[in-house]
Design an enzyme around this catalytic site. Structure first.
Site, mmCIF file in Angstrom:
data_model
loop_
_atom_site.group_PDB
_atom_site.id
_atom_site.type_symbol
_atom_site.label_atom_id
_atom_site.label_comp_id
_atom_site.label_asym_id
_atom_site.label_seq_id
_atom_site.Cartn_x
_atom_site.Cartn_y
_atom_site.Cartn_z
ATOM 1 N N SER A 130 0.839 -1.196 0.000
ATOM 2 C CA SER A 130 0.000 0.000 0.000
ATOM 3 C C SER A 130 0.867 1.237 0.000
ATOM 4 O O SER A 130 1.954 1.254 0.601
ATOM 5 C CB SER A 130 -0.892 0.027 1.241
ATOM 6 O OG SER A 130 -1.576 1.259 1.347
ATOM 7 N N TYR A 143 -1.615 0.509 10.256
ATOM 8 C CA TYR A 143 -1.679 -0.194 8.969
ATOM 9 C C TYR A 143 -0.465 0.178 8.114
ATOM 10 O O TYR A 143 0.195 -0.691 7.539
ATOM 11 C CB TYR A 143 -2.982 0.190 8.256
ATOM 12 C CG TYR A 143 -3.130 -0.382 6.872
ATOM 13 C CD1 TYR A 143 -3.525 -1.689 6.675
ATOM 14 C CD2 TYR A 143 -2.899 0.412 5.747
ATOM 15 C CE1 TYR A 143 -3.688 -2.206 5.398
ATOM 16 C CE2 TYR A 143 -3.059 -0.097 4.471
ATOM 17 C CZ TYR A 143 -3.447 -1.407 4.305
ATOM 18 O OH TYR A 143 -3.604 -1.915 3.044
#
Length: 181
Positions: A130, A143
């Site tokens: 990501s 995250y």
């Protein structure tokens, strides 16, 4: 198994001639239901149970997939939990559990895949990471930290595979509208 990005990628591969696709996910029944477009494109789809919250068990599932279906040209690791940063701050145990899925499971499964790709002398491991791993933000820093670790691990693993004929590709999409987001 049911990642929107993984299924869209598998559909593209099936449209381009991939004939056998193995999908691993928590619920093989849901995986097979989600895979209908792959079958419509002419691919044979297999499903196996895979729970990224159990990184040790995940390694065994990867090994079983290679034993059951033989060599793989492409393996896509696409799993993770976006989570809720506020909840993580209030409940650090939940942050730790989700970080196991977002990082440790990738390490275990990635090394298991790499061992098999090295043995077969070819293949590509595609690791879905990501952009959050490169640009931490206040609302996603747990995250993002895990995905940053995934990036470092994947780059190192690619170096480790350099002379083997296998390789690792890291894909860091920005925001993509999926069930997860």
């Amino acid at each position: 198994g049911t990642s929107d990005i993984a299924l869209a990628t598998a559909k593209r591969l099936a449209d381009r001639g991939a004939r056998t696709i193995a999908l691993l996910g928590r619920n093989p029944g849901a995986v097979l239901a989600a895979a209908e477009p792959l079958r419509e494109a002419g691919a044979t789809v297999h499903a196996m149970p895979f729970d990224a919250s159990d990184p040790v068990g995940s390694v065994a599932v990867v090994e079983e997939a290679f034993r059951a279906y033989g060599d793989f040209d492409v393996v896509l690791l696409a799993f993770g939990i976006l989570g809720d940063q506020q909840r993580y701050e209030e409940d650090p145990e939940s942050a730790a559990r989700d970080s196991v899925v977002n990082f440790a499971a990738t390490v275990g499964a990635g090394l298991a895949v790499a061992r098999r790709l090295r043995a077969q002398g070819q293949g590509t491991l595609v690791v879905l990471s990501s952009v959050a791993g490169q640009r931490p933000r206040r609302e996603l820093y747990v995250y993002g930290a895990a995905k940053s670790g995934v990036d470092s691990f994947s780059i190192g693993l690619d170096e480790a595979l350099r002379e083997s004929g296998a390789r690792v590709m890291v894909v860091r999409p920005g925001y993509v509208q999926t069930k997860m987001t």
